[in-house]
Design an enzyme around this catalytic site. Sequence first.
Site, PDB file in Angstrom:
ATOM      1  N   GLU A 174       0.823  -1.221   0.000  1.00 46.06           N
ATOM      2  CA  GLU A 174       0.000   0.000   0.000  1.00 46.06           C
ATOM      3  C   GLU A 174       0.853   1.267   0.000  1.00 46.06           C
ATOM      4  O   GLU A 174       1.249   1.748   1.065  1.00 46.06           O
ATOM      5  CB  GLU A 174      -0.936   0.003   1.219  1.00 46.06           C
ATOM      6  CG  GLU A 174      -1.838   1.237   1.241  1.00 46.06           C
ATOM      7  CD  GLU A 174      -2.797   1.280   2.438  1.00 46.06           C
ATOM      8  OE1 GLU A 174      -2.662   0.453   3.355  1.00 46.06           O
ATOM      9  OE2 GLU A 174      -3.672   2.155   2.436  1.00 46.06           O
ATOM     10  N   LYS A 181      -2.365  -2.099  -3.241  1.00 48.46           N
ATOM     11  CA  LYS A 181      -3.441  -1.278  -2.652  1.00 48.46           C
ATOM     12  C   LYS A 181      -3.095   0.185  -2.877  1.00 48.46           C
ATOM     13  O   LYS A 181      -2.417   0.807  -2.060  1.00 48.46           O
ATOM     14  CB  LYS A 181      -3.568  -1.602  -1.162  1.00 48.46           C
ATOM     15  CG  LYS A 181      -4.572  -0.744  -0.415  1.00 48.46           C
ATOM     16  CD  LYS A 181      -4.958  -1.357   0.921  1.00 48.46           C
ATOM     17  CE  LYS A 181      -5.809  -0.418   1.740  1.00 48.46           C
ATOM     18  NZ  LYS A 181      -6.473  -1.076   2.863  1.00 48.46           N
TER      19      LYS A 181
HETATM   20  P1  13P Z   1      -9.173   3.921   4.113  1.00 49.04           P
HETATM   21  O1  13P Z   1     -10.039   3.138   3.161  1.00 49.04           O
HETATM   22  O2  13P Z   1      -9.947   4.532   5.249  1.00 49.04           O
HETATM   23  O3  13P Z   1      -8.251   4.860   3.420  1.00 49.04           O
HETATM   24  O4  13P Z   1      -8.245   2.860   4.832  1.00 49.04           O
HETATM   25  C1  13P Z   1      -7.625   1.910   4.073  1.00 49.04           C
HETATM   26  C2  13P Z   1      -6.444   1.438   4.801  1.00 49.04           C
HETATM   27  O5  13P Z   1      -6.342   0.276   5.091  1.00 49.04           O
HETATM   28  C3  13P Z   1      -5.415   2.404   5.163  1.00 49.04           C
HETATM   29  O6  13P Z   1      -4.228   1.735   5.438  1.00 49.04           O
END
Ligand code: 13P
Length: 340
Positions: free
Chosen positions: A177, A219
């Site tokens: 991510e 992500k």
């Molecule tokens: P949000 O969808 O609230 O951005 O959170 C996703 C997430 O896992 C952040 O690390």
Amino acid sequence: MNAQELIDTARALVADDKGLLAMDESNPTCNQRFASLGIAQTEEARHAWRELIVTTPRLGESISGVILYDETIRQQKKDGTPFVKVITDAGIIPGIKVDSGAKDLAGHPGEKITEGLDGLRERLAEYAQMGARFAKWRAVIAVDDCLPSRGCIEANAQALARYAALCQEAGLVPVVEPEVLMDGDHTLARCFEVTQEVLRTVFSQLYMQGVMLEGVILKPNMVLAGLTCPKQETVDEVADATVKCLLRTVPAAIAGIAFLSGGQSGELASARLNAMNVRFKSQLPWPLAFSFARAIQQPAMEIWQGEVAHVPAAQQALLQRARCNRAARRGEYNSAMEKT
Ligand code: 13P
């Protein structure tokens, strides 16, 4: 590492038009969300909220995996059933956030580096033993006229790649991510430029660290104007820019893409994901899915308010958002669904 098992898990996380539910807020972040709604910021309240989520009936029809936090993966329901068992029995794959948060990056004012590599091999082994089959690590990239710096992008990309390699060694699928933040007044074009550079760097580092791409879920953020930018593009324009950026940067080999919501409303996140799937699904090498926290949890948390009596209504709201996002994966979401 059993490569086929990793590939099977990664594919299962994006199969059947389902997606991920992130419920891995650190204690300070969870407390902050509770505080804004007047909910007690206690271990007991966090436990009650997480129990509400994992016991939501039929959640597994729309959710393939949930991302837990260290506190939560060790918890049980009031009747003593471990959360991991509740989740697995619902047909949902348990995952775990393993970074230890974004800290100030020395020498780079306004920028962060995500920490947590020390001792990660041992922690991953423990989580795998507890039943986790995938993991998450979030890097955050701030945007303004001068940021991000190359130093920040490279440091975060390298940490993500080292985390991903350790995950695969332990038999866990890494959810990678790199979040380009929505905070600020930057334009969509600037978000595009930064996201493109970040993703190129991340995949170059994943390659350098020998990460098997077929066993990775990316992500990313959607490509959007900053929250305070006066010009906000339409849903279709966001969909077009996001897919264009991903096609330029993300290898076809990865198992799937599951967006973060990043502070978008639940409705907008669903509408944008839907538009991407309506316009591009048949032409893309990877499925476009979701891995939302706020965009799934927020309406339910507002209904719950920490009250036992509100649990069924809150679970209904959670399920509703999960279903809307499954529909968005199919390109079948529309705003009328919000009222049902
Ligand atoms: P949000 O969808 O609230 O951005 O959170 C996703 C997430 O896992 C952040 O690390």
